[in-house]
Design a protein around this motif. Structure first.
Motif, PDB file in Angstrom:
ATOM      1  N   GLY A  80       5.707   9.709   6.065  1.00  0.00           N
ATOM      2  CA  GLY A  80       5.746   8.559   5.245  1.00  0.00           C
ATOM      3  C   GLY A  80       6.752   8.430   4.246  1.00  0.00           C
ATOM      4  N   LYS A  81       7.654   9.581   4.455  1.00  0.00           N
ATOM      5  CA  LYS A  81       8.752   9.497   3.316  1.00  0.00           C
ATOM      6  C   LYS A  81       9.718   8.125   3.372  1.00  0.00           C
ATOM      7  CE  LYS A  81      10.464  12.937   5.602  1.00  0.00           C
ATOM      8  NZ  LYS A  81       9.412  13.112   6.815  1.00  0.00           N
ATOM      9  N   SER A  82       9.940   7.740   4.534  1.00  0.00           N
ATOM     10  CA  SER A  82      10.882   6.758   4.397  1.00  0.00           C
ATOM     11  C   SER A  82      10.455   5.268   4.003  1.00  0.00           C
ATOM     12  CB  SER A  82      11.618   6.658   5.870  1.00  0.00           C
ATOM     13  OG  SER A  82      12.195   7.888   6.294  1.00  0.00           O
ATOM     14  N   VAL A  83       9.072   4.837   4.571  1.00  0.00           N
ATOM     15  CA  VAL A  83       8.545   3.857   4.143  1.00  0.00           C
ATOM     16  C   VAL A  83       8.252   3.638   2.616  1.00  0.00           C
ATOM     17  CG1 VAL A  83       6.470   2.575   4.424  1.00  0.00           C
ATOM     18  CG2 VAL A  83       7.343   3.454   6.381  1.00  0.00           C
ATOM     19  N   ASN A 139      13.619  16.283   6.987  1.00  0.00           N
ATOM     20  CA  ASN A 139      12.691  17.115   7.844  1.00  0.00           C
ATOM     21  C   ASN A 139      13.774  18.591   7.693  1.00  0.00           C
ATOM     22  OD1 ASN A 139      13.093  14.744  10.525  1.00  0.00           O
ATOM     23  ND2 ASN A 139      10.935  15.217   9.095  1.00  0.00           N
ATOM     24  N   GLY A 170       6.895  11.556  10.500  1.00  0.00           N
ATOM     25  CA  GLY A 170       5.928  10.563  10.269  1.00  0.00           C
ATOM     26  C   GLY A 170       4.879  10.821   8.948  1.00  0.00           C
ATOM     27  N   ASN A 208      -0.556  11.098   5.780  1.00  0.00           N
ATOM     28  CA  ASN A 208      -0.176   9.819   5.956  1.00  0.00           C
ATOM     29  C   ASN A 208      -1.378   8.963   6.473  1.00  0.00           C
ATOM     30  OD1 ASN A 208       1.124   7.232   6.414  1.00  0.00           O
ATOM     31  ND2 ASN A 208       2.612   7.883   7.721  1.00  0.00           N
ATOM     32  N   GLN A 243       0.674  -1.115  -0.137  1.00  0.00           N
ATOM     33  CA  GLN A 243       0.031   0.044  -0.042  1.00  0.00           C
ATOM     34  C   GLN A 243       0.867   1.531   0.109  1.00  0.00           C
ATOM     35  OE1 GLN A 243      -2.553  -1.313   3.651  1.00  0.00           O
ATOM     36  NE2 GLN A 243      -4.072  -0.820   2.038  1.00  0.00           N
TER      37      GLN A 243
HETATM   38  N1  LIG Z   1       3.063   3.119   2.665  1.00  0.00           N
HETATM   39  C1  LIG Z   1       2.666   2.822   4.000  1.00  0.00           C
HETATM   40  N2  LIG Z   1       2.248   1.496   4.550  1.00  0.00           N
HETATM   41  C2  LIG Z   1       2.173   1.161   5.888  1.00  0.00           C
HETATM   42  N3  LIG Z   1       2.507   2.033   6.775  1.00  0.00           N
HETATM   43  C3  LIG Z   1       3.211   3.191   6.534  1.00  0.00           C
HETATM   44  C4  LIG Z   1       3.170   3.572   5.072  1.00  0.00           C
HETATM   45  N4  LIG Z   1       3.728   4.807   5.197  1.00  0.00           N
HETATM   46  C5  LIG Z   1       3.953   4.953   6.374  1.00  0.00           C
HETATM   47  N5  LIG Z   1       3.560   4.316   7.315  1.00  0.00           N
HETATM   48  C6  LIG Z   1       3.521   4.295   8.777  1.00  0.00           C
HETATM   49  O1  LIG Z   1       3.751   5.641   9.139  1.00  0.00           O
HETATM   50  C7  LIG Z   1       4.778   5.505   9.821  1.00  0.00           C
HETATM   51  C8  LIG Z   1       5.674   7.071   9.424  1.00  0.00           C
HETATM   52  O2  LIG Z   1       6.292   6.667   8.358  1.00  0.00           O
HETATM   53  P1  LIG Z   1       7.617   6.980   8.008  1.00  0.00           P
HETATM   54  O3  LIG Z   1       8.845   6.465   8.894  1.00  0.00           O
HETATM   55  O4  LIG Z   1       8.003   6.655   6.482  1.00  0.00           O
HETATM   56  O5  LIG Z   1       7.517   8.754   8.006  1.00  0.00           O
HETATM   57  P2  LIG Z   1       8.758   9.593   7.748  1.00  0.00           P
HETATM   58  O6  LIG Z   1       8.372  10.735   6.878  1.00  0.00           O
HETATM   59  O7  LIG Z   1      10.062   9.078   7.074  1.00  0.00           O
HETATM   60  O8  LIG Z   1       9.217  10.381   9.208  1.00  0.00           O
HETATM   61  P3  LIG Z   1      10.439  10.855   9.655  1.00  0.00           P
HETATM   62  O9  LIG Z   1      10.499  12.507   9.183  1.00  0.00           O
HETATM   63  O10 LIG Z   1      10.117  11.017  11.196  1.00  0.00           O
HETATM   64  O11 LIG Z   1      11.540  10.063   9.304  1.00  0.00           O
HETATM   65  C9  LIG Z   1       5.592   4.355   9.613  1.00  0.00           C
HETATM   66  O12 LIG Z   1       6.260   3.922  10.919  1.00  0.00           O
HETATM   67  C10 LIG Z   1       4.376   3.419   9.358  1.00  0.00           C
HETATM   68  O13 LIG Z   1       3.707   3.034  10.545  1.00  0.00           O
END
Ligand SMILES: Nc1ncnc2c1ncn2[C@@H]1O[C@H](COP(=O)(O)OP(=O)(O)OP(=O)(O)O)[C@@H](O)[C@H]1O
Ligand SMILES: [Mg+2]
Length: 291
Positions: free
Chosen positions: A40-43, A181, A38, A211, A15
């Motif tokens: 969702g960038k890394s995921v 960030n 949070g 997200n 997803q």
């Molecule tokens: N595509 C996805 N499918 C399922 N869960 C997701 C998805 N994208 C994000 N999440 C959920 O949202 C949380 C935050 O996403 P992520 O770690 O990617 O944020 P980020 O933008 O990298 O945050 P940061 O700036 O703190 O590093 C994840 O730990 C996960 O639980």
């Protein structure tokens, strides 16, 4: 050379957050995901890479993941990519990927494409980046995670690695991805990629509100932060460049005054080695327990 695109030839169950679609599809050399905590960038970036690297159309592509400190990859890029592999392929993941842990390396069994992990902490780590080669294909993609930690010169070294003809596969393209960030409006990343419009640059902004996988408790925590720490909320809640540039002391005024040591109970000198910003040396006087 024209870059071709077509639909990925693998069908998988994973997803995505919809707002990352243009980011995942863009082919510009520089792809930047600036966003709140949070969002969702890394995921998203990890899922995007695992899908592409395992897709036969991108045979010959290889990914280098970079953190300022090489060891930080273990709990960030490496962990995210492994988690994407498990999510995409489920319990059959071993049919599709080889996961090596020392040294950390991922290899697609479908394409032979690999992922490796490096840092840019010092000259030793920088030199290791300069000598990267892959037995199959070329280094085509670089993911710089928490990119604000790097110097501009570090990124220039990485940028230099992406060169040479990719004619052996017309679907391939060079790309550097930055996820971060936006800690400070004075950061070089802003001047280099956001204040300059260029056809090779693609920028994306996201917040935790976009997200759909974030839980309610996270929202409530962010609302508390908004009240208690508006400057921090701007960066980590709204994904906007921090105005304060990571300022620690906010309640002060700038004035000329008599700085003779006799006026103070004692004085100290303090130095803050510049990380992303210049070196600073401060002289601090204490009188009657006050700074
Ligand atoms: N595509 C996805 N499918 C399922 N869960 C997701 C998805 N994208 C994000 N999440 C959920 O949202 C949380 C935050 O996403 P992520 O770690 O990617 O944020 P980020 O933008 O990298 O945050 P940061 O700036 O703190 O590093 C994840 O730990 C996960 O639980
Ligand atoms: Mg992240």
């Amino acid at each position: 050379m024209a870059t071709k695109t077509r639909k990925p030839s693998v069908t998988v169950k994973v997803q995505f957050n919809r707002h990352f679609k243009p980011y995942n599809e863009c082919r510009q050399r520089y792809r930047l995901a600036k966003g709140s905590a949070g969002s969702g960038k890394s995921v998203n970036t990890a899922q995007d890479y695992i899908l592409k690297l395992g897709d036969p159309q991108y045979k010959g592509a290889n990914l280098l993941c970079v953190r300022k400190v090489a060891e930080s990859n273990k709990d960030s890029t490496y962990a995210e990519l492994k988690s994407a592999i498990y999510k995409i392929h489920g319990e059959n993941y071993e049919k599709f990927w080889i996961i090596r842990s020392s040294p950390m390396e991922l290899e697609s069994k479908v394409t032979g494409n690999k992922v490796i992990f490096r840092g840019m902490k010092d000259d030793g780590q920088r030199e290791k980046v300069k000598s990267i080669t892959f037995d199959k294909g070329k280094l085509t993609w670089i993911w710089v995670e928490e990119a604000t930690e790097l110097y501009e010169a570090d990124v220039d070294i990485l940028d230099d690695r992406l060169r040479g003809s990719l004619d052996f596969n017309p679907f391939l393209y060079y790309q550097m991805t930055f996820t971060f960030n936006p800690v400070s409006a004075t950061h070089w990343l802003k001047a280099k990629y956001f204040d300059t419009k260029h056809p090779d640059i693609f920028t994306h902004q996201s917040t935790y509100l976009q997200n759909r996988f974030i839980d309610d408790a996270y929202h409530r925590r962010m609302m508390m932060r908004k009240d208690r720490d508006p400057d921090g909320y701007r960066i980590y809640g709204e994904g906007e460049w921090g105005e304060s540039g990571g300022m620690i002391l906010t309640n002060y005024s700038v004035e000329e005054f008599d700085r003779h040591p006799d006026r103070f109970d004692y004085m100290v000198n303090a130095q803050d080695f510049g990380f992303n910003h210049a070196n600073a040396i401060g002289e601090i006087g204490f009188k009657d327990g006050n700074l």
